[in-house]
Enzyme design. Sequence first.
Site, PDB file in Angstrom:
ATOM      1  N   SER A   1      64.348  50.944  31.798  1.00 12.88           N
ATOM      2  CA  SER A   1      65.811  50.829  31.786  1.00 12.88           C
ATOM      3  C   SER A   1      66.384  52.232  31.940  1.00 12.88           C
ATOM      4  O   SER A   1      65.698  53.225  31.640  1.00 12.88           O
ATOM      5  CB  SER A   1      66.276  50.239  30.448  1.00 12.88           C
TER       6      SER A   1
ATOM      7  N   TYR B   1      66.464  50.080  21.180  1.00 13.79           N
ATOM      8  CA  TYR B   1      66.206  49.623  22.556  1.00 13.79           C
ATOM      9  C   TYR B   1      65.776  50.810  23.415  1.00 13.79           C
ATOM     10  O   TYR B   1      64.776  50.752  24.146  1.00 13.79           O
ATOM     11  CB  TYR B   1      67.464  48.962  23.118  1.00 13.79           C
TER      12      TYR B   1
HETATM   13  P1  NDP Z   1      66.983  38.045  30.723  1.00 13.85           P
HETATM   14  O1  NDP Z   1      67.385  37.811  29.303  1.00 13.85           O
HETATM   15  O2  NDP Z   1      67.679  37.304  31.784  1.00 13.85           O
HETATM   16  O3  NDP Z   1      65.421  37.828  30.891  1.00 13.85           O
HETATM   17  C1  NDP Z   1      64.510  38.203  29.891  1.00 13.85           C
HETATM   18  C2  NDP Z   1      63.211  37.483  30.136  1.00 13.85           C
HETATM   19  O4  NDP Z   1      62.281  37.907  29.116  1.00 13.85           O
HETATM   20  C3  NDP Z   1      63.334  35.973  30.042  1.00 13.85           C
HETATM   21  O5  NDP Z   1      62.653  35.394  31.117  1.00 13.85           O
HETATM   22  C4  NDP Z   1      62.649  35.631  28.736  1.00 13.85           C
HETATM   23  O6  NDP Z   1      61.967  34.384  28.853  1.00 13.85           O
HETATM   24  C5  NDP Z   1      61.626  36.750  28.637  1.00 13.85           C
HETATM   25  N1  NDP Z   1      61.139  36.940  27.282  1.00 13.85           N
HETATM   26  C6  NDP Z   1      61.813  37.319  26.190  1.00 13.85           C
HETATM   27  N2  NDP Z   1      60.999  37.317  25.118  1.00 13.85           N
HETATM   28  C7  NDP Z   1      59.776  36.925  25.564  1.00 13.85           C
HETATM   29  C8  NDP Z   1      58.530  36.718  24.949  1.00 13.85           C
HETATM   30  N3  NDP Z   1      58.328  36.918  23.641  1.00 13.85           N
HETATM   31  N4  NDP Z   1      57.486  36.318  25.714  1.00 13.85           N
HETATM   32  C9  NDP Z   1      57.647  36.099  27.040  1.00 13.85           C
HETATM   33  N5  NDP Z   1      58.824  36.281  27.679  1.00 13.85           N
HETATM   34  C10 NDP Z   1      59.870  36.681  26.941  1.00 13.85           C
HETATM   35  O7  NDP Z   1      67.157  39.629  30.927  1.00 13.85           O
HETATM   36  P2  NDP Z   1      66.824  40.592  32.155  1.00 13.85           P
HETATM   37  O8  NDP Z   1      66.356  39.857  33.318  1.00 13.85           O
HETATM   38  O9  NDP Z   1      67.966  41.514  32.292  1.00 13.85           O
HETATM   39  O10 NDP Z   1      65.637  41.450  31.514  1.00 13.85           O
HETATM   40  C11 NDP Z   1      64.422  41.719  32.184  1.00 13.85           C
HETATM   41  C12 NDP Z   1      64.004  43.147  31.862  1.00 13.85           C
HETATM   42  O11 NDP Z   1      64.947  44.066  32.434  1.00 13.85           O
HETATM   43  C13 NDP Z   1      63.946  43.470  30.374  1.00 13.85           C
HETATM   44  O12 NDP Z   1      62.789  44.245  30.105  1.00 13.85           O
HETATM   45  C14 NDP Z   1      65.204  44.328  30.171  1.00 13.85           C
HETATM   46  O13 NDP Z   1      65.066  45.209  29.077  1.00 13.85           O
HETATM   47  C15 NDP Z   1      65.268  45.052  31.494  1.00 13.85           C
HETATM   48  N6  NDP Z   1      66.564  45.619  31.809  1.00 13.85           N
HETATM   49  C16 NDP Z   1      67.648  44.824  32.031  1.00 13.85           C
HETATM   50  C17 NDP Z   1      68.888  45.396  32.299  1.00 13.85           C
HETATM   51  C18 NDP Z   1      70.116  44.584  32.503  1.00 13.85           C
HETATM   52  O14 NDP Z   1      71.211  45.163  32.566  1.00 13.85           O
HETATM   53  N7  NDP Z   1      70.026  43.259  32.636  1.00 13.85           N
HETATM   54  C19 NDP Z   1      69.035  46.850  32.389  1.00 13.85           C
HETATM   55  C20 NDP Z   1      67.838  47.578  32.145  1.00 13.85           C
HETATM   56  C21 NDP Z   1      66.651  46.981  31.883  1.00 13.85           C
HETATM   57  P3  NDP Z   1      61.835  33.285  27.698  1.00 13.85           P
HETATM   58  O15 NDP Z   1      63.010  33.442  26.782  1.00 13.85           O
HETATM   59  O16 NDP Z   1      61.826  31.993  28.451  1.00 13.85           O
HETATM   60  O17 NDP Z   1      60.511  33.588  27.042  1.00 13.85           O
END
Ligand code: NDP
Length: 255
Positions: A154, A167
Amino acid sequence: MTLLLTTAAPKVVLITGASSGIGEATARRLAAAGHHLVLGARRTDRLAVLAKEIETDTETDTGTNTGVAFPHVLDVTDPDSMRSFVSAAHDRYGRIDVLVNNAGVMPLARLDALKVDEWDRMIDVNLRGVLHGIAAVLPVMRAQGAGHIVNIASVSGLRVDPTAAVYSATKHAVRALSEGLRQESRELRVTVISPGLTRSELTETISDQDTKDAVAGQMGIAIPAAAIGEAIHYAISQPTDVDVNEIVVRPTAQG
Ligand code: NDP
């Protein structure tokens, strides 16, 4: 939505957190490039729908549907779950070319709110989850003599802001361990993708209402998750002797 197949060098790509946001957009982009995907998350109903859409909506130049994506339950905080996810992929394809460690949570709050459970959750998912992924694929990739690990960090891995201390700590740690992995590896490629504000479900993990409102106020400039999927596609599309180590993708308007 119809996706157009653009290349013909399929890789076996595992994506954690593929049930929404960046993981889902990345799956669609990589399917369109002809790669074979294994999609992991806890919400398997979402994964099943996505896999079905990829199978039916991904087209080659000749119009044949070739999207290949398999859903598999995954909790990245559980090393056994991660091993089973990776084993299922390996059993199916006999190799693993790319792991995208994407799953993450972001329950932002000031430290003095003392949301210790949420601190632990971020460490478990954002940091331990990435380590579990590396541990599960490293023996396979070492045996292959090749492989590519893409870790989603990030811009919070490059800076620190109020409410984002823990975070940011997890994302700084992901960048640090990625650099260590890179230095230890002469056969594996390691890429860190650092997104800025991106449209997804991530802010739903914020329980602190003031923080949630403040972040919601910033999301107007957020870029689509597909922009991050495109960066991942670029990184994995390079020749095997070219390792794209870091990409930062943020909204033009983000400070
Ligand atoms: P979302 O919340 O849309 O997606 C997060 C994903 O992580 C979901 O598919 C969720 O699936 C999965 N997840 C969460 N906990 C678990 C777990 N214990 N086991 C398996 N899967 C898990 O957010 P983003 O797409 O934005 O996030 C994706 C990545 O991008 C993250 O690492 C985030 O920190 C990073 N990021 C995002 C930014 C943004 O502005 N959106 C900016 C910078 C970085 P499920 O709940 O079905 O398990």
